[in-house]
Scaffold this motif. Structure first.
Motif, short mmCIF file in Angstrom:
data_model
loop_
_atom_site.label_atom_id
_atom_site.label_comp_id
_atom_site.label_asym_id
_atom_site.label_seq_id
_atom_site.Cartn_x
_atom_site.Cartn_y
_atom_site.Cartn_z
N LEU B 338 1.66 -43.97 -45.62
CA LEU B 338 2.43 -42.75 -45.88
C LEU B 338 3.05 -42.73 -47.28
O LEU B 338 3.40 -41.67 -47.78
CB LEU B 338 3.53 -42.57 -44.83
CG LEU B 338 3.02 -42.39 -43.39
CD1 LEU B 338 4.18 -42.01 -42.47
CD2 LEU B 338 1.90 -41.38 -43.29
N ASP B 339 3.19 -43.89 -47.91
CA ASP B 339 3.76 -43.87 -49.26
C ASP B 339 2.67 -43.96 -50.34
O ASP B 339 2.95 -44.15 -51.50
CB ASP B 339 4.80 -44.98 -49.43
CG ASP B 339 4.19 -46.37 -49.24
OD1 ASP B 339 2.98 -46.46 -48.95
OD2 ASP B 339 4.93 -47.36 -49.37
N GLY B 340 1.43 -43.81 -49.93
CA GLY B 340 0.32 -43.84 -50.90
C GLY B 340 -0.21 -42.43 -51.14
O GLY B 340 0.41 -41.45 -50.73
N PRO B 341 -1.35 -42.32 -51.82
CA PRO B 341 -1.88 -41.00 -52.15
C PRO B 341 -2.41 -40.22 -50.94
O PRO B 341 -2.82 -40.79 -49.95
CB PRO B 341 -3.03 -41.32 -53.12
CG PRO B 341 -3.37 -42.74 -52.91
CD PRO B 341 -2.14 -43.42 -52.40
N ASP B 342 -2.39 -38.92 -51.09
CA ASP B 342 -2.97 -37.98 -50.14
C ASP B 342 -4.49 -38.20 -50.11
O ASP B 342 -5.09 -38.51 -51.14
CB ASP B 342 -2.64 -36.57 -50.67
CG ASP B 342 -3.02 -35.47 -49.71
OD1 ASP B 342 -2.09 -34.86 -49.18
OD2 ASP B 342 -4.22 -35.21 -49.51
N PRO B 343 -5.13 -38.02 -48.95
CA PRO B 343 -6.59 -38.21 -48.92
C PRO B 343 -7.32 -37.26 -49.87
O PRO B 343 -8.43 -37.56 -50.31
CB PRO B 343 -6.96 -37.94 -47.46
CG PRO B 343 -5.79 -37.23 -46.87
CD PRO B 343 -4.59 -37.72 -47.62
N GLU B 344 -6.70 -36.12 -50.18
CA GLU B 344 -7.32 -35.18 -51.12
C GLU B 344 -6.65 -35.24 -52.50
O GLU B 344 -6.69 -34.27 -53.25
CB GLU B 344 -7.27 -33.76 -50.57
CG GLU B 344 -8.14 -33.58 -49.33
CD GLU B 344 -8.11 -32.17 -48.77
OE1 GLU B 344 -9.13 -31.49 -48.86
OE2 GLU B 344 -7.05 -31.74 -48.27
N CYS B 345 -6.03 -36.37 -52.82
CA CYS B 345 -5.40 -36.56 -54.13
C CYS B 345 -6.36 -36.12 -55.22
O CYS B 345 -7.50 -36.58 -55.29
CB CYS B 345 -5.06 -38.05 -54.31
SG CYS B 345 -4.74 -38.52 -56.02
N VAL B 346 -5.89 -35.21 -56.08
CA VAL B 346 -6.82 -34.63 -57.06
C VAL B 346 -7.11 -35.59 -58.21
O VAL B 346 -8.00 -35.33 -59.01
CB VAL B 346 -6.29 -33.28 -57.59
CG1 VAL B 346 -6.13 -32.30 -56.43
CG2 VAL B 346 -4.99 -33.45 -58.34
#
Ligand code: SF4
Ligand code: SF4
Lengths: 105, 404
Positions: B338-346
């Motif tokens: 939860l404190d890492g990047p979003d799965p769709e991190c651009v």
């Protein structure tokens, strides 16, 4: 961010400028919900949501009704003279979004 | 979590204040029933069958009374399909009569001419019709055969009745991302407003997310489309992770879960967000002593969520202030930290993180599933899905909020 601001508002060309020398009040269609940082403002008529970002500003908005003009309201709420212009700007913003309105004498 | 929570600052930006939560939600979603006539492939709440424990009319009224006391000025009502609840129209009037405005999402099944006229006469109600394709072909593949026609009929009825400001609500997928201009034209033709939101891997959305979530190239196009058309289109602020492409999108760039957003589900359970129906995000139930207010103001979960993120990979990213690491639910249901990047991190960090997941990783599954068990009329053909139910997929974290 400085002052009690409520955020920028675009002013339509035909808008009457805010007149702080007359009596104002919180619009009867507006509810203030106390929040830790000030208040959430909701207008039941136009369903707009906005925020008052300081408790003193909340106090001023509530007190408008009891005073003949903006300057006397600010004095009654112990707002330091130097901050009056910032408050007038904030109130002007609120009047444009119809959160406060002119009292009819 | 740490034992000593950081203190709320005085003054500063609203977004910093919101991180510490509010005394009552701004964006409360209330799903009235898990029952639905459809079986959409990507339903965020895995709806289909009614739950026997759903709130009674009297209990629902009590929730509305409480929302009025807490000054929650409007709720986003959804489901399931909320209008299939026999007391739906009563609860709508009850809420409006108690200063709680209603925005409801529907697939349009009950919006005949008479209901449309009734809605047009009612102040203080907003309607969103869900449509996930600008053509029947694209829409019906995910929402089921006939669902496009149902939605269009509802839109026609609303327009004819003179309803103002109704919305067409679209979940952007790989299959409809190329239709944004068509959606806009279709919506304009009804005098309605377009609302587009993000597909999250929640509910049955988890089963189809790999196949349906927009590609990186589509995300980039969407971002530019939003910059060009943003003013006339609502997004529920759901695309804030795209802000990391450069310019911040308007609205609240923050995950509001448990801070300004929450969900009351049909059985009264309170979750941090409508896209987070999972026991990890369950804060309490409105039937317990102290009701919704106690859950919102004092539950351990919400207290924990109300602090700024201070650690994790994203805080070191140059775009963190704009993107804030993206959507908690999207990370959770794809098995990312939860404190890492979003799965769709651009910036592409999400793709790397997804690729680096443990091969044995089993992504978290919600134990809440009300999907239809038998075949459903017109069920979606996507993936040759077996039988599954439907739903309007989107309550808006913070739709239409002016946060400047
Ligand atoms: S960012 Fe995701 S988890 Fe957070 S409020 Fe929005 S939808 Fe919910
Ligand atoms: S690394 Fe995190 S903060 Fe940076 S763009 Fe990706 S999701 Fe956003």
């Amino acid at each position: 961010m400085t002052g009690p601001g409520t955020g920028p508002v675009t002013i339509p060309a035909d808008e009457v400028p805010f007149d702080p020398t007359v009596g104002w009040r919180k619009s009867p269609s507006v509810a203030l919900r106390p929040e830790p940082f000030g208040a959430l403002v909701y207008h039941f008529g136009n369903r707009k949501l906005s925020f008052l970002k300081s408790k003193p500003l909340v106090a001023v908005v509530k007190a408008l009704e009891a005073h003949p003009d903006v300057a006397s309201t600010l004095r009654a709420c112990d707002v330091p003279e130097a901050q009056h212009p910032a408050y007038v700007t904030a109130l002007a913003t609120l009047s444009r979004s119809q959160m406060i309105e002119r009292r009819t004498p | 979590m740490t034992a000593v929570l950081p203190q709320r600052p005085t003054g500063g930006r609203l977004i910093d204040q919101f991180e510490y939560g509010l005394d009552a939600p701004i964006c409360l979603t209330w799903e009235l029933t898990y029952a639905c006539n459809l079986a959409c492939a990507h339903c965020l709440s895995s709806s289909g069958r009614r739950d026997p424990r759903e709130l009674s009319t009297a209990e629902a009224e009590a929730v509305i009374d409480e929302l009025q006391r807490m000054q929650v000025f409007y709720v986003n009502v959804g489901g399931g399909e909320p209008t299939v609840r026999p007391d739906f129209w009563h609860l709508l009037d009850y809420a409006i009569g108690h200063d709680v405005g209603v925005k409801f999402s529907t697939n349009g099944v009950k919006l005949d001419k008479q209901r449309a006229a009734q809605l047009a006469r009612t102040d203080y109600v907003d309607v969103q019709i869900s449509l996930d394709g600008a053509t029947a072909e694209v829409n019906d593949r995910v929402r089921g055969t006939g669902s496009y026609a149902t939605a269009i009929r509802a839109l026609e009825n609303l327009a004819e009745a003179g309803m103002k400001d109704f919305k067409v609500s679209v979940v952007v997928t790989r299959e409809n991302a190329g239709q944004l201009d068509e959606f806009k034209a279709l919506t304009d033709s009804f005098g309605a407003q377009l609302r587009i939101t993000r597909l999250r891997p929640s509910g049955r959305g988890a089963d189809v997310w790999d196949e349906l979530h927009p590609t990186m190239a589509q995300q980039k196009e969407l971002y530019h489309w939003l910059l060009a058309n943003g003013d006339g289109v609502l997004t529920g602020d759901s695309f804030f992770h795209l802000s990391a492409f450069g310019e911040a999108l308007p609205g609240l760039n923050l995950c509001g879960a448990g801070r300004v957003v929450c969900l009351i589900d049909p059985v009264g359970d309170v979750y941090a967000c409508p896209f987070a129906i999972h026991e990890n995000f369950l804060a309490g139930n409105v039937r317990s002593p102290g009701g919704f207010q106690r859950v919102w103001q004092t539950s351990d979960l919400f207290t924990e969520l109300r602090s700024p993120q201070t650690g994790g990979a994203c805080t070191k990213c140059a775009h963190f202030d704009a993107c804030r690491g993206g959507c908690m639910a999207a990370k959770f249901f794809t098995g990312l930290p939860l404190d890492g990047p979003d799965p769709e991190c651009v910036q592409g960090y999400g793709e790397n993180a997804l690729a680096a997941r443990d091969l044995d990783l089993v992504t978290p599954k919600s134990h809440i599933d009300h999907s239809h068990k038998g075949p459903v009329r017109g069920q979606p053909t996507l993936l040759g899905m077996p039988s599954i139910p439907a739903k309007i997929c989107d309550e808006s974290p913070l739709a239409g909020l002016d946060l400047r």
